[in-house]
Design a protein around this motif. Sequence first.
Motif, PDB file in Angstrom:
ATOM      1  N   VAL A 162       0.989  -1.183   0.110  1.00  0.00           N
ATOM      2  CA  VAL A 162      -0.236   0.042   0.087  1.00  0.00           C
ATOM      3  C   VAL A 162       0.946   1.249  -0.084  1.00  0.00           C
ATOM      4  O   VAL A 162       1.657   1.423   0.939  1.00  0.00           O
ATOM      5  N   THR A 163       0.667   2.100  -1.206  1.00  0.00           N
ATOM      6  CA  THR A 163       1.482   3.084  -1.072  1.00  0.00           C
ATOM      7  C   THR A 163       0.969   4.364  -0.356  1.00  0.00           C
ATOM      8  O   THR A 163      -0.327   4.491  -0.296  1.00  0.00           O
ATOM      9  N   GLY A 164       1.581   5.357   0.194  1.00  0.00           N
ATOM     10  CA  GLY A 164       1.004   6.596   0.974  1.00  0.00           C
ATOM     11  C   GLY A 164       0.272   5.785   2.141  1.00  0.00           C
ATOM     12  O   GLY A 164      -0.709   6.437   2.682  1.00  0.00           O
ATOM     13  N   ALA A 165       0.766   4.931   2.906  1.00  0.00           N
ATOM     14  CA  ALA A 165       0.307   4.407   3.974  1.00  0.00           C
ATOM     15  C   ALA A 165       0.580   4.768   5.173  1.00  0.00           C
ATOM     16  O   ALA A 165       0.361   4.284   6.482  1.00  0.00           O
ATOM     17  N   GLY A 166       1.388   5.783   5.485  1.00  0.00           N
ATOM     18  CA  GLY A 166       1.408   6.568   6.680  1.00  0.00           C
ATOM     19  C   GLY A 166       0.696   7.248   7.434  1.00  0.00           C
ATOM     20  O   GLY A 166       0.631   7.463   8.796  1.00  0.00           O
ATOM     21  N   SER A 167      -0.588   7.463   6.744  1.00  0.00           N
ATOM     22  CA  SER A 167      -1.614   8.238   7.465  1.00  0.00           C
ATOM     23  C   SER A 167      -2.821   8.157   6.745  1.00  0.00           C
ATOM     24  O   SER A 167      -2.922   7.383   5.405  1.00  0.00           O
ATOM     25  N   ALA A 183      -4.515  -0.188   4.792  1.00  0.00           N
ATOM     26  CA  ALA A 183      -3.423  -1.199   5.340  1.00  0.00           C
ATOM     27  C   ALA A 183      -4.159  -1.704   6.583  1.00  0.00           C
ATOM     28  O   ALA A 183      -3.717  -3.183   6.716  1.00  0.00           O
ATOM     29  N   LEU A 184      -4.650  -1.322   7.545  1.00  0.00           N
ATOM     30  CA  LEU A 184      -5.480  -1.857   8.551  1.00  0.00           C
ATOM     31  C   LEU A 184      -6.490  -2.766   8.186  1.00  0.00           C
ATOM     32  O   LEU A 184      -6.552  -3.951   8.577  1.00  0.00           O
ATOM     33  N   GLY A 185      -7.466  -2.452   7.114  1.00  0.00           N
ATOM     34  CA  GLY A 185      -8.326  -3.241   6.723  1.00  0.00           C
ATOM     35  C   GLY A 185      -7.668  -4.356   6.263  1.00  0.00           C
ATOM     36  O   GLY A 185      -8.604  -5.623   6.293  1.00  0.00           O
ATOM     37  N   LEU A 186      -6.866  -4.454   5.372  1.00  0.00           N
ATOM     38  CA  LEU A 186      -6.359  -5.653   4.800  1.00  0.00           C
ATOM     39  C   LEU A 186      -5.502  -6.685   5.740  1.00  0.00           C
ATOM     40  O   LEU A 186      -5.631  -7.856   5.784  1.00  0.00           O
ATOM     41  N   ALA A 187      -4.854  -6.031   6.730  1.00  0.00           N
ATOM     42  CA  ALA A 187      -4.242  -6.627   7.945  1.00  0.00           C
ATOM     43  C   ALA A 187      -5.514  -7.418   8.603  1.00  0.00           C
ATOM     44  O   ALA A 187      -5.293  -8.661   9.039  1.00  0.00           O
ATOM     45  N   GLN A 188      -6.600  -6.888   8.928  1.00  0.00           N
ATOM     46  CA  GLN A 188      -7.700  -7.531   9.628  1.00  0.00           C
ATOM     47  C   GLN A 188      -8.347  -8.615   8.929  1.00  0.00           C
ATOM     48  O   GLN A 188      -8.712  -9.581   9.488  1.00  0.00           O
ATOM     49  N   VAL A 231       6.159   4.367   2.334  1.00  0.00           N
ATOM     50  CA  VAL A 231       5.894   5.694   2.927  1.00  0.00           C
ATOM     51  C   VAL A 231       7.175   6.542   2.328  1.00  0.00           C
ATOM     52  O   VAL A 231       8.401   5.874   1.894  1.00  0.00           O
ATOM     53  N   ARG A 232       7.313   7.911   2.390  1.00  0.00           N
ATOM     54  CA  ARG A 232       8.361   8.699   2.108  1.00  0.00           C
ATOM     55  C   ARG A 232       8.908   9.025   3.481  1.00  0.00           C
ATOM     56  O   ARG A 232      10.183   9.295   3.639  1.00  0.00           O
ATOM     57  N   ASP A 233       8.048   9.031   4.697  1.00  0.00           N
ATOM     58  CA  ASP A 233       8.560   9.540   6.189  1.00  0.00           C
ATOM     59  C   ASP A 233       8.813   8.253   6.930  1.00  0.00           C
ATOM     60  O   ASP A 233       7.526   7.784   7.283  1.00  0.00           O
ATOM     61  N   GLU A 234       9.875   7.889   7.194  1.00  0.00           N
ATOM     62  CA  GLU A 234       9.984   6.598   7.919  1.00  0.00           C
ATOM     63  C   GLU A 234       9.169   6.684   9.151  1.00  0.00           C
ATOM     64  O   GLU A 234       8.836   5.675   9.964  1.00  0.00           O
ATOM     65  N   ARG A 235       9.327   8.066  10.073  1.00  0.00           N
ATOM     66  CA  ARG A 235       8.738   8.013  11.217  1.00  0.00           C
ATOM     67  C   ARG A 235       7.226   7.903  11.398  1.00  0.00           C
ATOM     68  O   ARG A 235       6.651   7.089  12.058  1.00  0.00           O
ATOM     69  N   LYS A 236       6.453   8.371  10.233  1.00  0.00           N
ATOM     70  CA  LYS A 236       5.051   8.248  10.028  1.00  0.00           C
ATOM     71  C   LYS A 236       4.866   6.785   9.679  1.00  0.00           C
ATOM     72  O   LYS A 236       3.946   6.253  10.504  1.00  0.00           O
ATOM     73  N   GLY A 237       5.737   6.131   8.798  1.00  0.00           N
ATOM     74  CA  GLY A 237       5.576   4.790   8.645  1.00  0.00           C
ATOM     75  C   GLY A 237       5.484   3.812   9.961  1.00  0.00           C
ATOM     76  O   GLY A 237       4.822   3.054  10.182  1.00  0.00           O
ATOM     77  N   GLU A 238       6.524   4.181  10.612  1.00  0.00           N
ATOM     78  CA  GLU A 238       6.761   3.468  11.972  1.00  0.00           C
ATOM     79  C   GLU A 238       5.423   3.781  12.837  1.00  0.00           C
ATOM     80  O   GLU A 238       5.007   2.705  13.542  1.00  0.00           O
ATOM     81  N   ALA A 239       5.138   4.851  12.997  1.00  0.00           N
ATOM     82  CA  ALA A 239       3.924   5.157  13.632  1.00  0.00           C
ATOM     83  C   ALA A 239       2.630   4.383  13.273  1.00  0.00           C
ATOM     84  O   ALA A 239       2.026   3.861  14.198  1.00  0.00           O
ATOM     85  N   ALA A 240       2.549   4.385  12.007  1.00  0.00           N
ATOM     86  CA  ALA A 240       1.259   3.756  11.266  1.00  0.00           C
ATOM     87  C   ALA A 240       1.639   2.099  11.502  1.00  0.00           C
ATOM     88  O   ALA A 240       0.387   1.595  11.943  1.00  0.00           O
ATOM     89  N   VAL A 270       7.604  -1.532   6.935  1.00  0.00           N
ATOM     90  CA  VAL A 270       7.798  -0.177   6.560  1.00  0.00           C
ATOM     91  C   VAL A 270       8.658  -0.337   5.262  1.00  0.00           C
ATOM     92  O   VAL A 270       9.997  -0.752   5.564  1.00  0.00           O
ATOM     93  N   ARG A 271       8.554   0.162   4.431  1.00  0.00           N
ATOM     94  CA  ARG A 271       9.492   0.635   3.186  1.00  0.00           C
ATOM     95  C   ARG A 271       9.363   1.771   2.891  1.00  0.00           C
ATOM     96  O   ARG A 271       8.217   2.491   2.376  1.00  0.00           O
ATOM     97  N   LEU A 272      10.536   2.404   2.253  1.00  0.00           N
ATOM     98  CA  LEU A 272      10.517   3.709   2.001  1.00  0.00           C
ATOM     99  C   LEU A 272      10.697   3.689   0.444  1.00  0.00           C
ATOM    100  O   LEU A 272      11.315   3.020  -0.430  1.00  0.00           O
TER     101      LEU A 272
END
Length: 307
Positions: free
Chosen positions: A41-46, A53-58, A67-76, A91-93
């Motif tokens: 899923v691209t743009g998955a940081g928020s 991503a949550l729905g697919l994981a469920q 994501v472009r921002d690793e911090r946001k990706g890890e938070a997600a 999480v992949r950049l």
Amino acid sequence: MLDTIADRLVVPGYSRLGYRLRRGSWTDPAPDALRGARAVVTGAGSGIGQATALGLAQLGADVVLVVRDERKGEAARAEITAAVPGATVEVRLCDLSDLDSVRRFAAEIDRLDVLVHNAGVLPEKRIETGAGHELTFATHVLGPLLLTDLLRAKLAAAPDPRVVFVSSGGMYTQRLRADDPEYREGTYKGATAYARTKRMQVVLVPLLTERYAQDGIKVHGMHPGWADTPGVAGSLPGFHRLTRAFLRTPEEGADTVVWLAATNPAPGRFWHDRRERPTHVLPTTGEKPEDVVAFWQYCTSAAGILP
């Protein structure tokens, strides 16, 4: 009938009211519908990307958050794994506007079943990438096109692969600008660039459906309606302020993406709230065949793939 009326009137159809009007008649995918599948899923940081991503994981999928921002990706990732204990979330950049970044990322992916193109931008002024492409066009069109083609063989190896483009209802206001795909003419407006490139994504869906038909890859397009996401709040503050009371949650906006990934609707179509929708509602936006050909030739050349 009520569904169609709400869709054409826009406000009731795209808001949380439309979602709740339709929700009662749906049958959800089986709880383990994606068990063993891997979804990118691209743009998955928020926002809608994270909710997708949550729905697919469920539903049992292993999920790669691009994501472009690793911090946001890890938070997600932390939020998703807290909500779905035991879920496999990576999480992949990757910057979709940077075609070299897309190539590097594609080389890292060993297998996948679902590819969701959700990453988006809405700049205030015209910005060019290092390769000289308008940022919105590069992010919404060239990057996803190249990524899909690079992952073609890996998708084809999956038992039931599919690709989903997350477009926008704003695309209904725009025609295909094959004559100016990079928005070099006229006064640049971020919202117009966004809607133009979302129209381009919708045009890509049947083209890629035909291109990948022999591989069994199903390609879908959809729009999520109006959802209350950080992207909307930051890029369209006036719109967000006026409509906030009626906006969907990110999960409501992502619902059809998850449904397309987990069920078996016909490919090559455009969807909203689990129902096929027209790709045009205004008579001035229809595509001419020669414009579609020119658009495809420009995109494949710019992305560096064989037409």
